[in-house]
Design an enzyme around this catalytic site. Structure first.
Site, PDB file in Angstrom:
ATOM      1  N   TRP A 229     -20.468  10.522 -19.997  1.00  0.00           N
ATOM      2  CA  TRP A 229     -20.577  10.892 -18.909  1.00  0.00           C
ATOM      3  C   TRP A 229     -22.227  10.873 -18.529  1.00  0.00           C
ATOM      4  O   TRP A 229     -23.080  11.892 -19.442  1.00  0.00           O
ATOM      5  CB  TRP A 229     -19.852  10.851 -17.309  1.00  0.00           C
ATOM      6  CG  TRP A 229     -18.522  10.439 -17.529  1.00  0.00           C
ATOM      7  CD1 TRP A 229     -17.284  10.959 -17.839  1.00  0.00           C
ATOM      8  CD2 TRP A 229     -18.384   9.349 -16.613  1.00  0.00           C
ATOM      9  NE1 TRP A 229     -16.624  10.493 -17.200  1.00  0.00           N
ATOM     10  CE2 TRP A 229     -16.665   9.195 -17.107  1.00  0.00           C
ATOM     11  CE3 TRP A 229     -19.209   7.953 -16.484  1.00  0.00           C
ATOM     12  CZ2 TRP A 229     -15.915   7.946 -17.044  1.00  0.00           C
ATOM     13  CZ3 TRP A 229     -17.809   7.220 -15.852  1.00  0.00           C
ATOM     14  CH2 TRP A 229     -17.340   6.892 -16.418  1.00  0.00           C
TER      15      TRP A 229
ATOM     16  N   TRP B 100      -9.290   7.577  -8.321  1.00  0.00           N
ATOM     17  CA  TRP B 100     -10.321   7.210  -8.670  1.00  0.00           C
ATOM     18  C   TRP B 100     -10.366   6.748 -10.065  1.00  0.00           C
ATOM     19  O   TRP B 100     -11.082   6.463 -10.636  1.00  0.00           O
ATOM     20  CB  TRP B 100     -10.849   9.014  -8.441  1.00  0.00           C
ATOM     21  CG  TRP B 100     -11.727   9.385  -7.329  1.00  0.00           C
ATOM     22  CD1 TRP B 100     -11.589   9.270  -5.906  1.00  0.00           C
ATOM     23  CD2 TRP B 100     -13.095   8.731  -7.439  1.00  0.00           C
ATOM     24  NE1 TRP B 100     -12.966  10.170  -5.776  1.00  0.00           N
ATOM     25  CE2 TRP B 100     -14.125   9.348  -5.802  1.00  0.00           C
ATOM     26  CE3 TRP B 100     -14.192   8.649  -8.280  1.00  0.00           C
ATOM     27  CZ2 TRP B 100     -14.906   9.073  -5.613  1.00  0.00           C
ATOM     28  CZ3 TRP B 100     -15.662   7.845  -7.980  1.00  0.00           C
ATOM     29  CH2 TRP B 100     -16.326   8.873  -6.951  1.00  0.00           C
TER      30      TRP B 100
ATOM     31  N   TRP C 273     -15.853  10.162 -12.707  1.00  0.00           N
ATOM     32  CA  TRP C 273     -14.714  10.626 -11.807  1.00  0.00           C
ATOM     33  C   TRP C 273     -15.062  11.973 -11.339  1.00  0.00           C
ATOM     34  O   TRP C 273     -14.209  11.614 -10.189  1.00  0.00           O
ATOM     35  CB  TRP C 273     -13.777   9.423 -12.615  1.00  0.00           C
ATOM     36  CG  TRP C 273     -12.639  10.317 -13.052  1.00  0.00           C
ATOM     37  CD1 TRP C 273     -12.755   9.639 -14.701  1.00  0.00           C
ATOM     38  CD2 TRP C 273     -12.054  11.027 -13.004  1.00  0.00           C
ATOM     39  NE1 TRP C 273     -12.353  10.608 -15.358  1.00  0.00           N
ATOM     40  CE2 TRP C 273     -11.225  10.667 -14.938  1.00  0.00           C
ATOM     41  CE3 TRP C 273     -11.299  11.324 -12.257  1.00  0.00           C
ATOM     42  CZ2 TRP C 273     -10.186  11.950 -14.724  1.00  0.00           C
ATOM     43  CZ3 TRP C 273     -10.178  12.470 -12.248  1.00  0.00           C
ATOM     44  CH2 TRP C 273      -9.505  12.457 -13.900  1.00  0.00           C
TER      45      TRP C 273
ATOM     46  N   GLU D 193       0.765  -1.453  -0.128  1.00  0.00           N
ATOM     47  CA  GLU D 193       0.149  -0.380  -0.098  1.00  0.00           C
ATOM     48  C   GLU D 193       0.399   1.335   0.281  1.00  0.00           C
ATOM     49  O   GLU D 193       0.418   2.068  -0.777  1.00  0.00           O
ATOM     50  CB  GLU D 193      -0.547   0.034   1.355  1.00  0.00           C
ATOM     51  CG  GLU D 193      -2.040  -0.940   1.354  1.00  0.00           C
ATOM     52  CD  GLU D 193      -3.326  -0.827  -0.162  1.00  0.00           C
ATOM     53  OE1 GLU D 193      -3.686   0.237  -0.238  1.00  0.00           O
ATOM     54  OE2 GLU D 193      -2.974  -1.821  -0.701  1.00  0.00           O
TER      55      GLU D 193
ATOM     56  N   TRP E 180       2.038   1.780  -3.832  1.00  0.00           N
ATOM     57  CA  TRP E 180       1.006   2.478  -4.872  1.00  0.00           C
ATOM     58  C   TRP E 180       1.297   3.290  -4.127  1.00  0.00           C
ATOM     59  O   TRP E 180       1.159   4.931  -5.411  1.00  0.00           O
ATOM     60  CB  TRP E 180      -0.666   1.351  -3.487  1.00  0.00           C
ATOM     61  CG  TRP E 180      -0.676   0.107  -4.935  1.00  0.00           C
ATOM     62  CD1 TRP E 180      -0.345  -0.308  -3.987  1.00  0.00           C
ATOM     63  CD2 TRP E 180      -1.199   0.687  -6.218  1.00  0.00           C
ATOM     64  NE1 TRP E 180      -1.646  -1.229  -5.013  1.00  0.00           N
ATOM     65  CE2 TRP E 180      -1.596  -0.767  -6.676  1.00  0.00           C
ATOM     66  CE3 TRP E 180      -1.394   1.302  -6.616  1.00  0.00           C
ATOM     67  CZ2 TRP E 180      -2.539  -0.839  -7.519  1.00  0.00           C
ATOM     68  CZ3 TRP E 180      -2.187   0.911  -8.168  1.00  0.00           C
ATOM     69  CH2 TRP E 180      -2.498   0.056  -8.226  1.00  0.00           C
TER      70      TRP E 180
END
Length: 510
Positions: free
Chosen positions: A326, A405, A382, A295, A298
């Site tokens: 969208w 996102w 998003w 993590e 990341w």
């Protein structure tokens, strides 16, 4: 860090920003090594604070952490020096203070957010025009910018090979985790001139720069215990259960996460130290520490993506995804408002959004579920969700928020494939199996049992009556049908539904 025996400067200024500690602080350590007199400053930057709500929890956290930093500086200097705090525009204030103190250099840490790069470039220009230098150092990531590249010298766009290269680089250069001066000599820390001491010395109260203390809830984010001291308390508690992190981190009703995100965001704890602790546990066989280290990697990954691809601020990482159509219009606005308020009719989605709104914290699994619901079930861009999280998350970082996102929306680097779509009900049944988290944040459903709490609209009338739930009154009916929404998403991304390469398994958690 190389050490030379002679002081090269007479005066220096350390500009604290997202590094609110004195231990393992490269810029402070270097300034104290280089200069005979060193001052420390933090600017409550009006350019950043102007757009925040008056009760923003992050500002209260910063203020608390500044008090702790001030105390640390005083202790390190033997009571001589204190933190200088200004409520001003940093672009104007830093050059002004550098001139007032007649320093030869300002020391600070890198910040690769596009707005921060522009700010620092302007500050550097103003300092240089006055014969002064801006010296910056790496701090809030382990490897940055061009330090981890592919064999052809290009930035990575997929996480797993990046992670492998990152681990290889750490093995080859373990010194990147070395402590940067926690035992530094603070004798060079200097007291500010009297005018600054009288007018700007004390850390101002929230009200002094236009903010108020946020309201508390019974379920406040534990990470909001500000300052290095608060971070140390959380770290000690997390280390007691880090070995179970891989097994508990996806269940929001359990104490799985570290809650250290905000401390990494504002640097009250050193990332180098956290990575060193993780690697030590991994050497002892801890699978939980191994997952936690992933993590943290990341986080580095998304920071290098932002550095190499600043267009992701406002645009999809993949240029073709900017053409996605969208949802817009009145219904989309109603759906977005329902998502924001936690009244979509999908209990775990609503629980996650209510947790965010009430505390500024959201469990990582719920970040993925709520983001997938907004983009894949409601078909809303998003960018709108990213902006909402940016305004509300205590641990908001542009790189990680944007990357997360775009991952959920399938528009980013190494994103989940567009044809893999979270089912909010099965996610709820899997990660909140007893409904404990839902009952905490959606109390109107607290009397529902079994599978009914995950999908109330499927409950029998007798179950709803016994739980005193009237759908459409006490709790909303689903604002969309997931199966119908899923087909729309497949079409939105270019599939025709039945011919799409649908994969039944859920995507692995980030």
């Amino acid at each position: 860090m190389e050490i030379s025996p002679r002081k090269s400067l007479s005066r220096a200024l350390v500009w604290f920003r997202r590094d609110l500690r004195i231990s393992d602080h490269p810029a402070l350590a270097r300034a104290l090594h280089d200069a005979e007199a060193v001052w420390c400053v933090f600017v409550l930057d009006k350019a950043i604070l102007a757009g925040l709500p008056r009760d923003d929890r992050r500002v209260a956290f910063i203020r608390h952490s500044l008090v702790g930093l001030d105390e640390q500086i005083a202790a390190l200097s033997g009571g001589r020096a204190r933190l200088i705090v200004f409520d001003a525009d940093a672009v104007d204030q830093i050059p002004y203070l550098a001139t007032l103190l007649d320093v030869q250099a300002v020391y600070t840490h890198h910040d690769d957010d596009p707005a921060a790069l522009a700010r620092d470039a302007r500050v550097g220009e103003l300092l240089a025009a006055d014969g002064r230098a801006l010296r910056t150092f790496k701090d809030h990531v382990i490897f940055e910018r061009r330090e981890i590249l592919t064999g052809t010298g290009t930035p990575y766009g997929v996480f797993t090979p990046y992670k492998n290269a990152w681990l290889k680089a750490l093995h080859a250069h373990p010194q990147v985790l070395d402590d940067c001066g926690s035992d530094v000599d603070g004798s060079a820390l200097a007291a500010p001139p009297g005018s600054i001491w009288r007018n700007e010395m004390a850390v101002p109260d929230l009200e002094d720069f236009g903010f108020v203390a946020p309201a508390s809830t019974p379920y406040d984010d534990p990470g909001l215990h500000g300052s290095t001291q608060g971070g140390e308390t959380l770290l000690a508690e997390f280390l007691d259960r880090i070995d179970d992190y891989d097994a508990t981190r996806d269940f929001p009703a359990q104490p799985g996460p570290s809650h250290l995100g905000i401390h990494l965001r504002f640097g009250t704890l050193s990332l180098r130290r956290l990575v060193a602790l993780a690697t030590q546990r991994i050497e002892g066989g801890s699978r939980g520490a191994q997952t936690w280290l992933s993590e943290l990697i990341w986080r580095d990954f998304y920071h290098q993506v932002l550095f190499h691809h600043p267009h992701v601020v406002g645009h999809a990482y993949r240029a073709d995804c900017d053409a996605i159509r969208w949802e817009h219009g009145e219904q989309a606005e109603e759906h977005f408002a329902a998502w924001c308020d936690g009244r979509t009719g999908y209990p775990l989605v609503d629980a996650g959004m209510r947790q965010l709104n009430a505390t500024g914290y959201m469990h990582n699994r719920l970040r993925m579920i709520t983001a997938s619901f907004l983009t894949k079930d409601l078909g809303i861009s998003w960018q709108r969700g990213e902006a909402y999280f940016a305004l509300h998350l205590n641990d908001f970082e542009l790189a990680s928020n944007n990357g997360g996102w775009q991952w959920a929306a399938s528009t980013g680097c190494d994103a989940q494939p567009w044809f893999r779509i979270f089912n909010p009900v099965t996610q709820s049944e899997r990660f909140d199996p007893q409904g404990a988290f839902i009952r905490r944040w959606v109390p109107e459903l607290r009397l529902l049992g079994g599978k009914a709490i995950h999908a109330p609209w499927k409950a029998k009338a007798i179950e709803l009556a016994g739980a005193k739930v009237s759908l459409g009154q006490d709790y909303p009916l689903p604002i969309v049908d997931h199966d119908v929404a899923r087909e729309k998403t497949l079409a939105r991304f270019g599939s025709k539904g039945s011919g799409s390469p649908v994969v039944k398994s859920e995507p692995k958690p980030r």
